[in-house]
Design a protein around this motif. Structure first.
Motif, PDB file in Angstrom:
ATOM      1  N   GLU A 112     -34.742  39.460  32.395  1.00  0.00           N
ATOM      2  CA  GLU A 112     -35.556  38.533  33.274  1.00  0.00           C
ATOM      3  C   GLU A 112     -36.826  39.485  33.284  1.00  0.00           C
ATOM      4  OE1 GLU A 112     -33.728  38.923  37.311  1.00  0.00           O
ATOM      5  OE2 GLU A 112     -32.709  37.590  37.129  1.00  0.00           O
ATOM      6  N   ILE A 113     -36.627  40.450  32.801  1.00  0.00           N
ATOM      7  CA  ILE A 113     -37.798  41.693  32.594  1.00  0.00           C
ATOM      8  C   ILE A 113     -38.539  41.519  31.541  1.00  0.00           C
ATOM      9  CG2 ILE A 113     -37.377  43.047  34.677  1.00  0.00           C
ATOM     10  CD1 ILE A 113     -36.489  45.052  32.572  1.00  0.00           C
ATOM     11  N   VAL A 114     -38.389  40.422  30.683  1.00  0.00           N
ATOM     12  CA  VAL A 114     -38.259  40.345  29.365  1.00  0.00           C
ATOM     13  C   VAL A 114     -39.186  38.908  28.890  1.00  0.00           C
ATOM     14  CG1 VAL A 114     -37.914  40.327  26.856  1.00  0.00           C
ATOM     15  CG2 VAL A 114     -36.387  41.846  28.573  1.00  0.00           C
ATOM     16  N   GLY A 115     -40.426  39.306  27.954  1.00  0.00           N
ATOM     17  CA  GLY A 115     -41.374  37.801  28.121  1.00  0.00           C
ATOM     18  C   GLY A 115     -40.911  36.955  27.559  1.00  0.00           C
ATOM     19  N   ASN A 116     -41.778  36.306  26.717  1.00  0.00           N
ATOM     20  CA  ASN A 116     -40.688  35.588  25.792  1.00  0.00           C
ATOM     21  C   ASN A 116     -42.321  36.393  24.483  1.00  0.00           C
ATOM     22  OD1 ASN A 116     -39.596  33.174  26.275  1.00  0.00           O
ATOM     23  ND2 ASN A 116     -41.554  32.206  27.010  1.00  0.00           N
ATOM     24  N   PHE A 252     -35.447  49.612  23.292  1.00  0.00           N
ATOM     25  CA  PHE A 252     -36.543  48.838  23.997  1.00  0.00           C
ATOM     26  C   PHE A 252     -35.841  48.406  25.336  1.00  0.00           C
ATOM     27  CE2 PHE A 252     -37.421  44.614  24.879  1.00  0.00           C
ATOM     28  CZ  PHE A 252     -38.795  44.955  25.146  1.00  0.00           C
ATOM     29  N   SER A 253     -34.424  48.562  24.933  1.00  0.00           N
ATOM     30  CA  SER A 253     -33.811  48.354  25.681  1.00  0.00           C
ATOM     31  C   SER A 253     -33.860  49.557  26.967  1.00  0.00           C
ATOM     32  CB  SER A 253     -32.294  47.970  26.030  1.00  0.00           C
ATOM     33  OG  SER A 253     -32.152  46.968  24.520  1.00  0.00           O
ATOM     34  N   LEU A 254     -33.675  50.488  26.961  1.00  0.00           N
ATOM     35  CA  LEU A 254     -33.727  51.484  27.997  1.00  0.00           C
ATOM     36  C   LEU A 254     -34.879  51.992  28.285  1.00  0.00           C
ATOM     37  CD1 LEU A 254     -32.190  54.122  25.604  1.00  0.00           C
ATOM     38  CD2 LEU A 254     -30.755  52.651  27.267  1.00  0.00           C
ATOM     39  N   LEU A 255     -36.295  51.264  27.873  1.00  0.00           N
ATOM     40  CA  LEU A 255     -37.074  51.620  28.425  1.00  0.00           C
ATOM     41  C   LEU A 255     -38.427  50.664  28.842  1.00  0.00           C
ATOM     42  CD1 LEU A 255     -39.188  53.674  25.151  1.00  0.00           C
ATOM     43  CD2 LEU A 255     -38.636  54.161  27.296  1.00  0.00           C
ATOM     44  N   ALA A 256     -37.354  49.720  29.081  1.00  0.00           N
ATOM     45  CA  ALA A 256     -38.142  48.263  29.742  1.00  0.00           C
ATOM     46  C   ALA A 256     -37.611  48.248  31.676  1.00  0.00           C
ATOM     47  CB  ALA A 256     -37.423  47.226  29.513  1.00  0.00           C
ATOM     48  N   ASP A 257     -39.006  48.044  32.018  1.00  0.00           N
ATOM     49  CA  ASP A 257     -38.553  49.031  33.748  1.00  0.00           C
ATOM     50  C   ASP A 257     -38.278  50.078  33.944  1.00  0.00           C
ATOM     51  OD1 ASP A 257     -39.730  47.570  35.813  1.00  0.00           O
ATOM     52  OD2 ASP A 257     -37.061  47.145  36.494  1.00  0.00           O
ATOM     53  N   GLY A 278     -41.193  38.092   2.336  1.00  0.00           N
ATOM     54  CA  GLY A 278     -42.627  37.217   2.008  1.00  0.00           C
ATOM     55  C   GLY A 278     -42.750  35.852   2.903  1.00  0.00           C
ATOM     56  N   PHE A 279     -41.722  35.331   3.472  1.00  0.00           N
ATOM     57  CA  PHE A 279     -42.194  34.564   5.053  1.00  0.00           C
ATOM     58  C   PHE A 279     -43.012  35.236   6.096  1.00  0.00           C
ATOM     59  CE2 PHE A 279     -38.330  31.276   5.433  1.00  0.00           C
ATOM     60  CZ  PHE A 279     -38.208  31.586   3.268  1.00  0.00           C
ATOM     61  N   ARG A 280     -43.095  36.555   5.901  1.00  0.00           N
ATOM     62  CA  ARG A 280     -43.632  37.219   7.408  1.00  0.00           C
ATOM     63  C   ARG A 280     -44.436  36.351   9.334  1.00  0.00           C
ATOM     64  NH1 ARG A 280     -44.318  40.341   5.498  1.00  0.00           N
ATOM     65  NH2 ARG A 280     -46.437  41.623   6.494  1.00  0.00           N
ATOM     66  N   VAL A 281     -42.940  36.477   9.381  1.00  0.00           N
ATOM     67  CA  VAL A 281     -42.703  35.644  10.387  1.00  0.00           C
ATOM     68  C   VAL A 281     -42.122  37.266  11.199  1.00  0.00           C
ATOM     69  CG1 VAL A 281     -40.859  34.560  12.290  1.00  0.00           C
ATOM     70  CG2 VAL A 281     -41.988  33.534  10.178  1.00  0.00           C
ATOM     71  N   GLY A 282     -43.091  38.000  12.070  1.00  0.00           N
ATOM     72  CA  GLY A 282     -42.690  38.283  13.201  1.00  0.00           C
ATOM     73  C   GLY A 282     -42.796  38.068  14.706  1.00  0.00           C
ATOM     74  N   PHE A 283     -42.454  39.569  15.155  1.00  0.00           N
ATOM     75  CA  PHE A 283     -42.596  38.900  17.355  1.00  0.00           C
ATOM     76  C   PHE A 283     -43.143  40.909  17.892  1.00  0.00           C
ATOM     77  CE2 PHE A 283     -39.772  36.198  15.570  1.00  0.00           C
ATOM     78  CZ  PHE A 283     -39.746  35.246  15.327  1.00  0.00           C
ATOM     79  N   ILE A 284     -44.084  40.102  18.708  1.00  0.00           N
ATOM     80  CA  ILE A 284     -44.261  40.832  19.295  1.00  0.00           C
ATOM     81  C   ILE A 284     -43.977  40.420  21.313  1.00  0.00           C
ATOM     82  CG2 ILE A 284     -46.860  39.821  20.063  1.00  0.00           C
ATOM     83  CD1 ILE A 284     -47.747  43.184  20.229  1.00  0.00           C
ATOM     84  N   THR A 285     -43.218  41.439  21.861  1.00  0.00           N
ATOM     85  CA  THR A 285     -42.457  41.575  23.026  1.00  0.00           C
ATOM     86  C   THR A 285     -43.506  42.161  23.871  1.00  0.00           C
ATOM     87  OG1 THR A 285     -40.390  39.770  21.771  1.00  0.00           O
ATOM     88  CG2 THR A 285     -40.256  40.478  23.796  1.00  0.00           C
ATOM     89  N   TYR A 286     -43.170  41.983  24.988  1.00  0.00           N
ATOM     90  CA  TYR A 286     -43.808  42.744  26.326  1.00  0.00           C
ATOM     91  C   TYR A 286     -42.483  42.714  26.819  1.00  0.00           C
ATOM     92  CZ  TYR A 286     -48.375  42.585  24.044  1.00  0.00           C
ATOM     93  OH  TYR A 286     -49.234  42.057  22.992  1.00  0.00           O
ATOM     94  N   ALA A 287     -42.001  43.645  28.226  1.00  0.00           N
ATOM     95  CA  ALA A 287     -41.729  44.274  29.131  1.00  0.00           C
ATOM     96  C   ALA A 287     -42.218  44.781  31.030  1.00  0.00           C
ATOM     97  CB  ALA A 287     -40.493  45.078  28.969  1.00  0.00           C
ATOM     98  N   SER A 288     -41.576  43.679  30.963  1.00  0.00           N
ATOM     99  CA  SER A 288     -42.483  44.301  32.766  1.00  0.00           C
ATOM    100  C   SER A 288     -41.818  43.527  33.515  1.00  0.00           C
ATOM    101  CB  SER A 288     -43.383  43.859  33.339  1.00  0.00           C
ATOM    102  OG  SER A 288     -44.346  43.707  34.189  1.00  0.00           O
ATOM    103  N   LYS A 289     -41.576  43.991  34.853  1.00  0.00           N
ATOM    104  CA  LYS A 289     -40.864  42.991  35.974  1.00  0.00           C
ATOM    105  C   LYS A 289     -41.700  41.782  36.628  1.00  0.00           C
ATOM    106  CE  LYS A 289     -41.488  47.513  39.295  1.00  0.00           C
ATOM    107  NZ  LYS A 289     -40.569  47.983  40.407  1.00  0.00           N
ATOM    108  N   LEU A 294     -46.406  39.970  32.888  1.00  0.00           N
ATOM    109  CA  LEU A 294     -46.564  39.679  31.135  1.00  0.00           C
ATOM    110  C   LEU A 294     -47.009  38.347  30.638  1.00  0.00           C
ATOM    111  CD1 LEU A 294     -42.356  39.224  31.894  1.00  0.00           C
ATOM    112  CD2 LEU A 294     -43.662  40.711  29.971  1.00  0.00           C
ATOM    113  N   ASN A 295     -47.772  37.377  31.350  1.00  0.00           N
ATOM    114  CA  ASN A 295     -48.731  36.453  31.557  1.00  0.00           C
ATOM    115  C   ASN A 295     -49.800  37.286  30.775  1.00  0.00           C
ATOM    116  OD1 ASN A 295     -49.264  33.706  31.778  1.00  0.00           O
ATOM    117  ND2 ASN A 295     -51.046  33.907  32.896  1.00  0.00           N
ATOM    118  N   ALA A 296     -50.913  38.044  31.507  1.00  0.00           N
ATOM    119  CA  ALA A 296     -51.591  38.082  30.608  1.00  0.00           C
ATOM    120  C   ALA A 296     -51.817  38.783  29.906  1.00  0.00           C
ATOM    121  CB  ALA A 296     -52.366  38.989  31.984  1.00  0.00           C
ATOM    122  N   LEU A 297     -50.910  39.217  29.618  1.00  0.00           N
ATOM    123  CA  LEU A 297     -50.632  40.714  28.044  1.00  0.00           C
ATOM    124  C   LEU A 297     -50.444  38.868  26.750  1.00  0.00           C
ATOM    125  CD1 LEU A 297     -48.126  43.147  28.552  1.00  0.00           C
ATOM    126  CD2 LEU A 297     -50.325  43.329  28.339  1.00  0.00           C
TER     127      LEU A 297
END
Length: 431
Positions: A112-116, A252-257, A278-289, A294-297
């Motif tokens: 619930e505290i993890v952004g998309n 990340f699990s221990l640090l979220a919130d 070579g596909f170059r697919v990564g992700f950046i994910t934020y955690a906040s209650k 989450l929307n602003a970031l």
């Protein structure tokens, strides 16, 4: 400052002023414009007659394309999933599936505290986004002394951050929690620091034990309680390749919130986890209650993507999505994990040869792609060049004493010969 940026900043301030203070000046000024892309997104939902918005060409009600390119994919990937632009934040289905993967891989994480997750052009791009959002000239960036050299370009050269290092290992050959604490305390008057945690570590292949991970979280929490704002960047490039006793989830699990002054940012991707470099697919994910934070970031991250690469590769995202949804995914991933583990196990077995002890010791490794030799009275760069010129063996010199070996790209049956040749090269230089 743009009104949209001001609105996002105000939303963050109202929810958690500490997070607002973590933003760099660029981060504060960043926003996602209501321009062509947002208008096109609206048209995509409502323009049922004609959609004359975004700058692509169409033919017969699908994206115009060369048939010989489509033929490379056959019927496996539709034209609509190859040729148009992907959204700056990435394909929504892919974002959803990757979040599901994160939660499955990290069962203690509160979803619930993890952004998309937001799609990046692999991990370096994700790290660059984080640097842009949170690092100003002089911002302390705390790293272990064994770290991926590209961090220098990303945080120091591009953004002017001040890199402070601490010894990765303590005298017991475990994670140096005391060293991390000392490095943090040396910047307690800075107001804000960035702590980068990369497990499995590149170059050493070390992942902390669960007990060590909890100690790391305690150190960060203690510093936060003392009034320090902390951006915790989690570089999970090699996540999941845990071969021995170590934490099996992302820190990340221990640090979220865990504390309002700690903002965890997870940067990961299919790149190394799923062997599609070579596909170059990564992700950046934020955690906040806070949904507002989450929307602003997300909006600020989308703005950075829009202002640099516009969007990541659509074909790569479509293929990764199909892979994650494939019935073969879990079985093949387990197969590759077993293969990688066998190479790590063989490497440790070979390193126990008594004759090697006069040339090197090695740093602890229990995960990932790599391990590092600590050479005795031999310069690592000299040995690297000698191995290349005389024996045709490629290695990486990290500094004067450390030589990185990627066992990930050596067949198990060849690992003993590899280290025998490195030992021959070392013997040559000691004569």
């Amino acid at each position: 400052m743009n009104e949209l940026a001001q609105s996002l900043n105000q939303a963050v301030k109202e929810e958690n002023e500490f997070v607002y203070d973590m933003l760099s000046q660029l981060g504060k000024e960043m926003f996602y414009p209501k321009g062509i892309l947002s208008q096109s997104a609206e048209a995509g939902k409502k323009a049922h007659r004609f959609n004359a918005t975004i700058g692509i060409a169409t033919e017969n009600n699908e994206p115009m394309h060369f048939q010989h390119i489509q033929d490379l994919f056959g019927n496996r990937v539709a034209a609509k999933d190859l040729f148009p632009y992907a959204p700056p934040q990435g394909k929504e289905d892919l974002r959803k599936v990757w979040k599901e993967k994160i939660l499955k891989d990290n069962p203690s994480l509160n979803g619930e505290i993890v952004g998309n997750p937001i799609v990046t052009n692999a991990l370096t791009h994700g790290l660059s986004i984080a640097a842009d959002l949170f690092v100003d000239e002089g911002t302390p960036v705390i790293l272990p002394d064994k770290y991926w050299g590209n961090y220098n370009l990303t945080f120091k050269v591009r953004r002017g951050g001040t890199v402070t290092t601490y010894p990765l290992f303590n005298e017991r050959e475990g994670f140096n929690v005391a060293g991390l604490k000392e490095a943090i305390e040396s910047h307690k008057s800075a107001g804000k620091i960035v702590v980068l945690l990369n497990f499995p570590n590149n170059p050493t292949g070390y992942t902390p034990l669960e007990s060590e991970a909890k100690e790391i979280v305690s150190v960060l929490t203690e510093a936060a309680e003392a009034g320090l704002n902390i951006v915790a960047l989690i570089d999970d490039a090699y996540f999941g390749l845990f071969y021995e006793d170590s934490m099996k989830e992302s820190i990340f699990s221990l640090l979220a919130d865990v504390h309002p002054r700690i903002l965890p940012v997870k940067i990961d991707g299919a790149t190394k986890e799923n062997y599609v470099w070579g596909f170059r697919v990564g992700f950046i994910t934020y955690a906040s209650k806070s949904a507002a934070i989450l929307n602003a970031l997300e909006q600020k991250t989308k703005g950075l993507i829009r202002g640099t690469i516009s969007s990541s590769s659509h074909p790569s995202q479509s293929i990764i999505l199909q892979s994650l949804q494939s019935n073969e995914f879990d079985a093949e991933k387990e197969q590759k994990f077993a293969l990688m583990k066998s190479r790590a196990d063989k490497t440790k077995e070979v390193l126990n040869k008594e004759e090697f002890q006069k040339y090197w010791t090695y740093y602890p490794f229990n995960s990932g792609y790599f391990m590092c030799l600590k050479l005795h009275n031999i310069n690592a760069e000299e040995l690297r060049l000698h191995l290349l010129d005389k024996y045709g063996v490629g290695t990486i010199s990290i500094n004067a004493t450390d030589l990185r070996i990627a066992f990930s790209c050596v067949e198990s049956e060849d690992i003993e010969e590899l280290f025998d040749l490195i030992a021959k090269g070392a013997e040559d230089l000691q004569k």
